[in-house]
Design a protein around this motif. Structure first.
Motif, PDB file in Angstrom:
ATOM      1  N   LEU A 181      55.639  35.522  36.092  1.00  0.00           N
ATOM      2  CA  LEU A 181      55.029  35.937  37.352  1.00  0.00           C
ATOM      3  C   LEU A 181      54.856  37.450  37.407  1.00  0.00           C
ATOM      4  N   ARG A 182      55.695  38.175  36.697  1.00  0.00           N
ATOM      5  CA  ARG A 182      55.658  39.639  36.706  1.00  0.00           C
ATOM      6  C   ARG A 182      54.966  40.202  35.466  1.00  0.00           C
ATOM      7  N   THR A 183      54.151  39.397  34.820  1.00  0.00           N
ATOM      8  CA  THR A 183      53.530  39.836  33.578  1.00  0.00           C
ATOM      9  C   THR A 183      52.616  41.042  33.779  1.00  0.00           C
ATOM     10  N   ASN A 184      52.596  41.908  32.798  1.00  0.00           N
ATOM     11  CA  ASN A 184      51.668  43.046  32.786  1.00  0.00           C
ATOM     12  C   ASN A 184      50.528  42.800  31.801  1.00  0.00           C
ATOM     13  N   SER A 185      50.537  41.632  31.186  1.00  0.00           N
ATOM     14  CA  SER A 185      49.505  41.320  30.210  1.00  0.00           C
ATOM     15  C   SER A 185      48.227  40.871  30.916  1.00  0.00           C
ATOM     16  N   ARG A 186      47.175  40.673  30.142  1.00  0.00           N
ATOM     17  CA  ARG A 186      45.915  40.163  30.675  1.00  0.00           C
ATOM     18  C   ARG A 186      45.747  38.693  30.283  1.00  0.00           C
ATOM     19  N   ALA A 187      46.855  37.968  30.258  1.00  0.00           N
ATOM     20  CA  ALA A 187      46.830  36.563  29.872  1.00  0.00           C
ATOM     21  C   ALA A 187      45.900  35.776  30.791  1.00  0.00           C
ATOM     22  N   PRO A 188      45.137  34.848  30.247  1.00  0.00           N
ATOM     23  CA  PRO A 188      44.168  34.107  31.061  1.00  0.00           C
ATOM     24  C   PRO A 188      44.792  33.232  32.143  1.00  0.00           C
ATOM     25  N   TRP A 189      46.082  32.913  31.986  1.00  0.00           N
ATOM     26  CA  TRP A 189      46.726  32.039  32.971  1.00  0.00           C
ATOM     27  C   TRP A 189      47.279  32.790  34.178  1.00  0.00           C
ATOM     28  N   ARG A 190      47.271  34.107  34.160  1.00  0.00           N
ATOM     29  CA  ARG A 190      47.954  34.866  35.208  1.00  0.00           C
ATOM     30  C   ARG A 190      47.325  34.634  36.590  1.00  0.00           C
ATOM     31  N   ALA A 191      45.988  34.564  36.669  1.00  0.00           N
ATOM     32  CA  ALA A 191      45.347  34.372  37.972  1.00  0.00           C
ATOM     33  C   ALA A 191      45.760  33.045  38.595  1.00  0.00           C
ATOM     34  N   ARG A 192      45.822  32.001  37.789  1.00  0.00           N
ATOM     35  CA  ARG A 192      46.201  30.687  38.305  1.00  0.00           C
ATOM     36  C   ARG A 192      47.663  30.666  38.761  1.00  0.00           C
ATOM     37  N   LEU A 193      48.525  31.339  38.025  1.00  0.00           N
ATOM     38  CA  LEU A 193      49.937  31.390  38.401  1.00  0.00           C
ATOM     39  C   LEU A 193      50.119  32.173  39.699  1.00  0.00           C
ATOM     40  N   TRP A 194      49.468  33.317  39.803  1.00  0.00           N
ATOM     41  CA  TRP A 194      49.578  34.121  41.015  1.00  0.00           C
ATOM     42  C   TRP A 194      49.005  33.390  42.222  1.00  0.00           C
ATOM     43  N   TYR A 195      47.924  32.677  42.012  1.00  0.00           N
ATOM     44  CA  TYR A 195      47.324  31.906  43.099  1.00  0.00           C
ATOM     45  C   TYR A 195      48.279  30.794  43.548  1.00  0.00           C
ATOM     46  N   ALA A 196      48.862  30.101  42.595  1.00  0.00           N
ATOM     47  CA  ALA A 196      49.795  29.023  42.933  1.00  0.00           C
ATOM     48  C   ALA A 196      50.997  29.560  43.702  1.00  0.00           C
ATOM     49  N   ALA A 218      42.851  37.380  42.921  1.00  0.00           N
ATOM     50  CA  ALA A 218      41.407  37.592  43.065  1.00  0.00           C
ATOM     51  C   ALA A 218      40.905  38.645  42.077  1.00  0.00           C
ATOM     52  N   GLU A 219      41.689  39.702  41.863  1.00  0.00           N
ATOM     53  CA  GLU A 219      41.289  40.753  40.922  1.00  0.00           C
ATOM     54  C   GLU A 219      41.320  40.255  39.482  1.00  0.00           C
ATOM     55  N   ALA A 220      42.267  39.367  39.180  1.00  0.00           N
ATOM     56  CA  ALA A 220      42.413  38.874  37.804  1.00  0.00           C
ATOM     57  C   ALA A 220      41.468  37.724  37.489  1.00  0.00           C
ATOM     58  N   ASP A 221      40.995  37.045  38.516  1.00  0.00           N
ATOM     59  CA  ASP A 221      40.193  35.837  38.313  1.00  0.00           C
ATOM     60  C   ASP A 221      38.725  36.187  38.082  1.00  0.00           C
ATOM     61  N   THR A 222      38.429  36.649  36.893  1.00  0.00           N
ATOM     62  CA  THR A 222      37.056  37.044  36.566  1.00  0.00           C
ATOM     63  C   THR A 222      36.163  35.856  36.232  1.00  0.00           C
ATOM     64  N   ASP A 223      36.764  34.705  35.984  1.00  0.00           N
ATOM     65  CA  ASP A 223      35.982  33.516  35.629  1.00  0.00           C
ATOM     66  C   ASP A 223      35.814  32.538  36.785  1.00  0.00           C
ATOM     67  N   GLY A 224      36.318  32.893  37.952  1.00  0.00           N
ATOM     68  CA  GLY A 224      36.155  32.023  39.110  1.00  0.00           C
ATOM     69  C   GLY A 224      36.921  30.719  39.026  1.00  0.00           C
ATOM     70  N   GLU A 225      38.095  30.749  38.408  1.00  0.00           N
ATOM     71  CA  GLU A 225      38.908  29.527  38.285  1.00  0.00           C
ATOM     72  C   GLU A 225      39.581  29.150  39.597  1.00  0.00           C
ATOM     73  N   THR A 226      39.771  30.104  40.475  1.00  0.00           N
ATOM     74  CA  THR A 226      40.419  29.841  41.767  1.00  0.00           C
ATOM     75  C   THR A 226      39.494  30.300  42.888  1.00  0.00           C
ATOM     76  N   ASP A 227      39.866  29.968  44.124  1.00  0.00           N
ATOM     77  CA  ASP A 227      39.126  30.472  45.284  1.00  0.00           C
ATOM     78  C   ASP A 227      39.969  31.537  45.995  1.00  0.00           C
ATOM     79  N   ALA A 228      40.620  32.371  45.177  1.00  0.00           N
ATOM     80  CA  ALA A 228      41.537  33.373  45.726  1.00  0.00           C
ATOM     81  C   ALA A 228      40.833  34.308  46.712  1.00  0.00           C
ATOM     82  N   ALA A 229      39.620  34.740  46.395  1.00  0.00           N
ATOM     83  CA  ALA A 229      38.908  35.667  47.277  1.00  0.00           C
ATOM     84  C   ALA A 229      38.629  35.016  48.632  1.00  0.00           C
TER      85      ALA A 229
END
Length: 281
Positions: A181-196, A218-229
Protein backbone atom coordinates in the motif's frame (compact mmCIF):
# COMPACT_ATOMS: atom_id res chain seq x y z
CA UNK A 1 -26.60 -51.93 -48.06
CA UNK A 2 -26.13 -48.29 -47.06
CA UNK A 3 -29.20 -46.08 -47.37
CA UNK A 4 -29.42 -43.80 -50.39
CA UNK A 5 -27.31 -40.71 -50.03
CA UNK A 6 -25.03 -42.33 -47.47
CA UNK A 7 -21.90 -41.07 -49.22
CA UNK A 8 -22.80 -37.48 -48.48
CA UNK A 9 -21.33 -37.82 -45.00
CA UNK A 10 -17.89 -38.30 -46.55
CA UNK A 11 -17.88 -34.96 -48.35
CA UNK A 12 -14.52 -33.20 -48.38
CA UNK A 13 -16.23 -29.84 -47.91
CA UNK A 14 -15.28 -28.50 -44.45
CA UNK A 15 -18.15 -28.01 -41.97
CA UNK A 16 -19.82 -24.64 -41.92
CA UNK A 17 -18.24 -22.42 -39.25
CA UNK A 18 -20.27 -22.00 -36.07
CA UNK A 19 -20.30 -19.02 -33.78
CA UNK A 20 -20.64 -15.28 -34.39
CA UNK A 21 -19.64 -13.70 -37.67
CA UNK A 22 -15.94 -12.95 -37.98
CA UNK A 23 -14.83 -9.46 -39.07
CA UNK A 24 -13.25 -9.59 -42.51
CA UNK A 25 -10.13 -7.70 -41.45
CA UNK A 26 -9.09 -10.41 -38.95
CA UNK A 27 -6.51 -12.88 -40.24
CA UNK A 28 -5.54 -14.75 -37.06
CA UNK A 29 -1.94 -13.68 -37.48
CA UNK A 30 -2.56 -10.96 -34.91
CA UNK A 31 -2.13 -13.53 -32.14
CA UNK A 32 1.17 -13.77 -30.23
CA UNK A 33 3.60 -16.29 -31.68
CA UNK A 34 3.36 -18.67 -28.75
CA UNK A 35 -0.42 -18.94 -29.16
CA UNK A 36 -0.14 -19.50 -32.92
CA UNK A 37 2.37 -22.26 -32.27
CA UNK A 38 0.01 -23.89 -29.76
CA UNK A 39 -2.75 -23.90 -32.38
CA UNK A 40 -0.57 -25.87 -34.80
CA UNK A 41 -1.77 -29.06 -33.14
CA UNK A 42 -5.16 -28.40 -34.74
CA UNK A 43 -5.95 -29.07 -38.40
CA UNK A 44 -5.20 -26.21 -40.77
CA UNK A 45 -8.69 -24.84 -41.43
CA UNK A 46 -9.75 -25.38 -37.85
CA UNK A 47 -6.66 -23.63 -36.49
CA UNK A 48 -7.37 -20.60 -38.70
CA UNK A 49 -10.96 -20.33 -37.49
CA UNK A 50 -9.97 -20.72 -33.85
CA UNK A 51 -7.26 -18.09 -34.25
CA UNK A 52 -9.69 -15.61 -35.78
CA UNK A 53 -12.24 -16.12 -33.02
CA UNK A 54 -9.52 -15.59 -30.41
CA UNK A 55 -8.49 -12.32 -32.04
CA UNK A 56 -12.12 -11.18 -32.23
CA UNK A 57 -12.65 -12.04 -28.57
CA UNK A 58 -9.56 -10.14 -27.47
CA UNK A 59 -10.59 -7.15 -29.56
CA UNK A 60 -14.09 -7.01 -28.06
CA UNK A 61 -13.56 -8.11 -24.46
CA UNK A 62 -13.42 -4.55 -23.06
CA UNK A 63 -16.01 -3.18 -25.50
CA UNK A 64 -18.70 -5.85 -25.84
CA UNK A 65 -17.95 -8.60 -23.34
CA UNK A 66 -20.94 -10.72 -24.32
CA UNK A 67 -19.92 -10.80 -27.98
CA UNK A 68 -16.34 -11.52 -26.91
CA UNK A 69 -17.64 -14.46 -24.89
CA UNK A 70 -19.49 -15.82 -27.93
CA UNK A 71 -16.30 -15.67 -30.00
CA UNK A 72 -14.29 -17.32 -27.23
CA UNK A 73 -16.95 -20.01 -26.88
CA UNK A 74 -16.76 -20.72 -30.61
CA UNK A 75 -12.97 -21.07 -30.31
CA UNK A 76 -13.34 -23.31 -27.24
CA UNK A 77 -15.69 -25.66 -29.06
CA UNK A 78 -13.12 -26.14 -31.82
CA UNK A 79 -9.88 -26.00 -29.83
CA UNK A 80 -10.75 -26.80 -26.23
CA UNK A 81 -7.62 -28.85 -25.64
CA UNK A 82 -5.43 -25.75 -26.10
CA UNK A 83 -4.74 -23.94 -22.81
CA UNK A 84 -4.65 -20.50 -24.45
CA UNK A 85 -8.14 -21.11 -25.85
CA UNK A 86 -9.51 -22.07 -22.44
CA UNK A 87 -7.87 -19.00 -20.91
CA UNK A 88 -9.52 -16.73 -23.48
CA UNK A 89 -12.87 -18.36 -22.77
CA UNK A 90 -12.37 -17.92 -19.03
CA UNK A 91 -11.52 -14.22 -19.28
CA UNK A 92 -14.36 -13.45 -21.68
CA UNK A 93 -16.88 -15.32 -19.53
CA UNK A 94 -15.66 -13.45 -16.44
CA UNK A 95 -15.89 -10.07 -18.16
CA UNK A 96 -19.39 -10.88 -19.40
CA UNK A 97 -20.52 -11.83 -15.91
CA UNK A 98 -20.92 -15.53 -16.65
CA UNK A 99 -19.19 -16.49 -13.43
CA UNK A 100 -20.16 -20.16 -13.38
CA UNK A 101 -18.69 -20.68 -16.84
CA UNK A 102 -15.68 -18.53 -15.99
CA UNK A 103 -14.94 -20.59 -12.90
CA UNK A 104 -15.18 -23.85 -14.84
CA UNK A 105 -12.81 -22.57 -17.53
CA UNK A 106 -10.37 -21.16 -14.98
CA UNK A 107 -10.24 -24.46 -13.14
CA UNK A 108 -9.61 -26.26 -16.41
CA UNK A 109 -6.81 -23.99 -17.61
CA UNK A 110 -5.19 -24.04 -14.16
CA UNK A 111 -5.26 -27.83 -14.23
CA UNK A 112 -3.78 -27.83 -17.75
CA UNK A 113 -0.99 -25.37 -16.97
CA UNK A 114 -0.38 -25.70 -13.23
CA UNK A 115 -0.47 -21.89 -13.07
CA UNK A 116 -1.81 -20.55 -9.77
CA UNK A 117 -2.03 -16.97 -11.05
CA UNK A 118 -5.63 -17.74 -12.04
CA UNK A 119 -6.61 -17.99 -8.36
CA UNK A 120 -7.66 -14.30 -7.96
CA UNK A 121 -10.08 -14.56 -10.89
CA UNK A 122 -11.36 -17.84 -9.51
CA UNK A 123 -11.96 -16.21 -6.13
CA UNK A 124 -13.73 -13.24 -7.68
CA UNK A 125 -15.91 -15.60 -9.71
CA UNK A 126 -16.91 -17.24 -6.44
CA UNK A 127 -17.93 -13.79 -5.23
CA UNK A 128 -19.91 -13.29 -8.41
CA UNK A 129 -21.77 -16.51 -7.63
CA UNK A 130 -22.65 -15.20 -4.18
CA UNK A 131 -20.12 -17.37 -2.35
CA UNK A 132 -17.74 -14.96 -0.54
CA UNK A 133 -16.74 -17.65 1.96
CA UNK A 134 -15.31 -19.77 -0.86
CA UNK A 135 -13.49 -16.72 -2.18
CA UNK A 136 -11.84 -16.29 1.22
CA UNK A 137 -10.93 -19.98 1.32
CA UNK A 138 -9.03 -19.54 -1.95
CA UNK A 139 -7.43 -16.32 -0.71
CA UNK A 140 -6.05 -18.04 2.39
CA UNK A 141 -4.94 -21.23 0.63
CA UNK A 142 -1.30 -22.30 0.59
CA UNK A 143 -1.28 -21.90 -3.19
CA UNK A 144 -2.30 -18.25 -2.84
CA UNK A 145 0.55 -17.69 -0.40
CA UNK A 146 3.00 -18.55 -3.17
CA UNK A 147 1.67 -16.05 -5.71
CA UNK A 148 3.94 -13.34 -7.09
CA UNK A 149 3.33 -9.74 -6.04
CA UNK A 150 0.89 -8.66 -8.81
CA UNK A 151 -1.31 -11.74 -8.31
CA UNK A 152 -1.02 -11.45 -4.54
CA UNK A 153 -2.27 -7.85 -4.67
CA UNK A 154 -5.18 -8.87 -6.88
CA UNK A 155 -6.06 -11.57 -4.36
CA UNK A 156 -5.92 -9.04 -1.51
CA UNK A 157 -8.40 -6.84 -3.39
CA UNK A 158 -10.73 -9.76 -4.04
CA UNK A 159 -10.53 -10.91 -0.41
CA UNK A 160 -11.36 -7.40 0.81
CA UNK A 161 -14.39 -7.41 -1.50
CA UNK A 162 -15.46 -10.75 -0.06
CA UNK A 163 -15.26 -9.32 3.44
CA UNK A 164 -17.46 -6.42 2.32
CA UNK A 165 -19.94 -8.97 0.98
CA UNK A 166 -20.05 -10.53 4.43
CA UNK A 167 -20.50 -7.16 6.13
CA UNK A 168 -16.98 -7.28 7.61
CA UNK A 169 -16.06 -3.74 6.61
CA UNK A 170 -13.51 -3.04 9.35
CA UNK A 171 -11.79 -6.33 8.53
CA UNK A 172 -11.65 -5.30 4.87
CA UNK A 173 -9.79 -2.12 5.84
CA UNK A 174 -7.28 -4.00 7.96
CA UNK A 175 -6.72 -6.66 5.30
CA UNK A 176 -5.54 -4.03 2.82
CA UNK A 177 -3.03 -2.41 5.20
CA UNK A 178 -0.10 -4.23 3.64
CA UNK A 179 3.41 -3.03 2.74
CA UNK A 180 2.43 -2.76 -0.95
CA UNK A 181 0.00 0.00 0.00
CA UNK A 182 2.96 2.31 0.63
CA UNK A 183 4.80 1.44 -2.57
CA UNK A 184 6.89 4.10 -4.30
CA UNK A 185 7.10 2.05 -7.47
CA UNK A 186 5.07 2.57 -10.64
CA UNK A 187 3.65 -0.95 -10.46
CA UNK A 188 0.52 -1.35 -12.60
CA UNK A 189 -1.48 -2.73 -9.68
CA UNK A 190 -1.01 0.28 -7.40
CA UNK A 191 -4.05 2.24 -8.67
CA UNK A 192 -6.37 -0.70 -8.08
CA UNK A 193 -4.99 -1.31 -4.59
CA UNK A 194 -5.29 2.34 -3.60
CA UNK A 195 -8.81 2.49 -4.99
CA UNK A 196 -9.83 -0.63 -3.07
CA UNK A 197 -8.40 0.82 0.14
CA UNK A 198 -10.23 4.10 -0.39
CA UNK A 199 -13.45 2.19 -0.99
CA UNK A 200 -12.93 0.25 2.23
CA UNK A 201 -12.33 3.47 4.18
CA UNK A 202 -15.53 4.98 2.80
CA UNK A 203 -17.48 1.93 3.95
CA UNK A 204 -16.45 2.62 7.58
CA UNK A 205 -17.08 6.37 7.42
CA UNK A 206 -13.48 7.54 7.06
CA UNK A 207 -14.16 9.77 4.05
CA UNK A 208 -11.35 12.27 4.66
CA UNK A 209 -8.71 9.53 4.59
CA UNK A 210 -10.43 7.89 1.64
CA UNK A 211 -10.13 11.11 -0.35
CA UNK A 212 -6.34 11.07 -0.04
CA UNK A 213 -6.18 7.54 -1.45
CA UNK A 214 -8.64 8.32 -4.22
CA UNK A 215 -6.43 11.22 -5.29
CA UNK A 216 -3.44 8.87 -5.46
CA UNK A 217 -5.49 6.26 -7.35
CA UNK A 218 -6.81 8.78 -9.87
CA UNK A 219 -3.30 10.10 -10.58
CA UNK A 220 -1.89 6.58 -11.00
CA UNK A 221 -4.77 5.22 -13.08
CA UNK A 222 -3.58 6.22 -16.54
CA UNK A 223 -5.40 3.32 -18.21
CA UNK A 224 -8.83 4.00 -16.75
CA UNK A 225 -9.05 0.74 -14.81
CA UNK A 226 -10.99 2.39 -11.98
CA UNK A 227 -13.51 5.21 -11.66
CA UNK A 228 -11.37 6.92 -9.03
CA UNK A 229 -11.77 10.39 -10.58
CA UNK A 230 -15.57 10.07 -10.61
CA UNK A 231 -15.65 8.78 -7.04
CA UNK A 232 -13.49 11.72 -6.01
CA UNK A 233 -15.96 14.15 -7.56
CA UNK A 234 -18.82 12.41 -5.75
CA UNK A 235 -16.94 12.63 -2.47
CA UNK A 236 -16.36 16.36 -3.04
CA UNK A 237 -20.06 16.86 -3.77
CA UNK A 238 -19.62 17.65 -7.45
CA UNK A 239 -22.56 16.22 -9.38
CA UNK A 240 -22.58 17.46 -12.95
CA UNK A 241 -26.04 16.10 -13.75
CA UNK A 242 -27.62 18.35 -11.13
CA UNK A 243 -25.65 21.37 -12.35
CA UNK A 244 -26.93 20.69 -15.85
CA UNK A 245 -30.52 20.43 -14.58
CA UNK A 246 -30.13 23.74 -12.70
CA UNK A 247 -28.91 25.47 -15.86
CA UNK A 248 -31.81 24.05 -17.82
CA UNK A 249 -34.19 25.27 -15.10
CA UNK A 250 -32.70 28.77 -15.23
CA UNK A 251 -33.15 28.88 -19.00
CA UNK A 252 -36.76 27.75 -18.64
CA UNK A 253 -37.39 30.48 -16.03
CA UNK A 254 -35.88 33.10 -18.35
CA UNK A 255 -38.09 31.97 -21.21
CA UNK A 256 -41.15 32.07 -18.95
CA UNK A 257 -40.26 35.63 -17.86
CA UNK A 258 -39.87 36.70 -21.49
CA UNK A 259 -43.24 35.22 -22.40
CA UNK A 260 -44.90 36.91 -19.42
CA UNK A 261 -43.35 40.22 -20.48
CA UNK A 262 -44.67 39.82 -24.00
CA UNK A 263 -48.16 39.14 -22.66
CA UNK A 264 -48.05 42.32 -20.54
CA UNK A 265 -46.99 44.39 -23.54
CA UNK A 266 -49.78 42.92 -25.61
CA UNK A 267 -52.31 43.74 -22.88
CA UNK A 268 -51.11 47.34 -22.79
CA UNK A 269 -51.57 47.62 -26.54
CA UNK A 270 -55.12 46.30 -26.31
CA UNK A 271 -55.92 48.69 -23.48
CA UNK A 272 -54.61 51.62 -25.54
CA UNK A 273 -56.77 50.67 -28.52
CA UNK A 274 -59.89 50.55 -26.30
CA UNK A 275 -59.21 53.99 -24.67
CA UNK A 276 -62.33 56.16 -25.42
CA UNK A 277 -60.33 59.38 -25.23
CA UNK A 278 -58.25 58.28 -28.19
CA UNK A 279 -61.43 57.37 -30.13
CA UNK A 280 -62.86 60.88 -29.63
CA UNK A 281 -59.65 62.37 -31.01
Amino acid sequence: MRPAGGDRGRSSVPPRPTGPRLPEDITGKELPGEVRRALQSLTGDNADIVAKHLVASARLVDVDAEEAWQHALAAQKRGGRIAAVREAAAIAAYKAGHFREALAELRTVRRMTGDDSYLPLMADSERGLGRPERALDLATSKEAAGLDTPAKVEMLIVAAGARHDLGQHEAAVVSLQVPQLRTNSRAPWRARLWYAYADALISVGRAAEAREWLVKAAEADTDGETDAAERLDELDGIVFEEDWDDEAGDEADDEADDEAGDEVDASDDVAADDDPAEDED
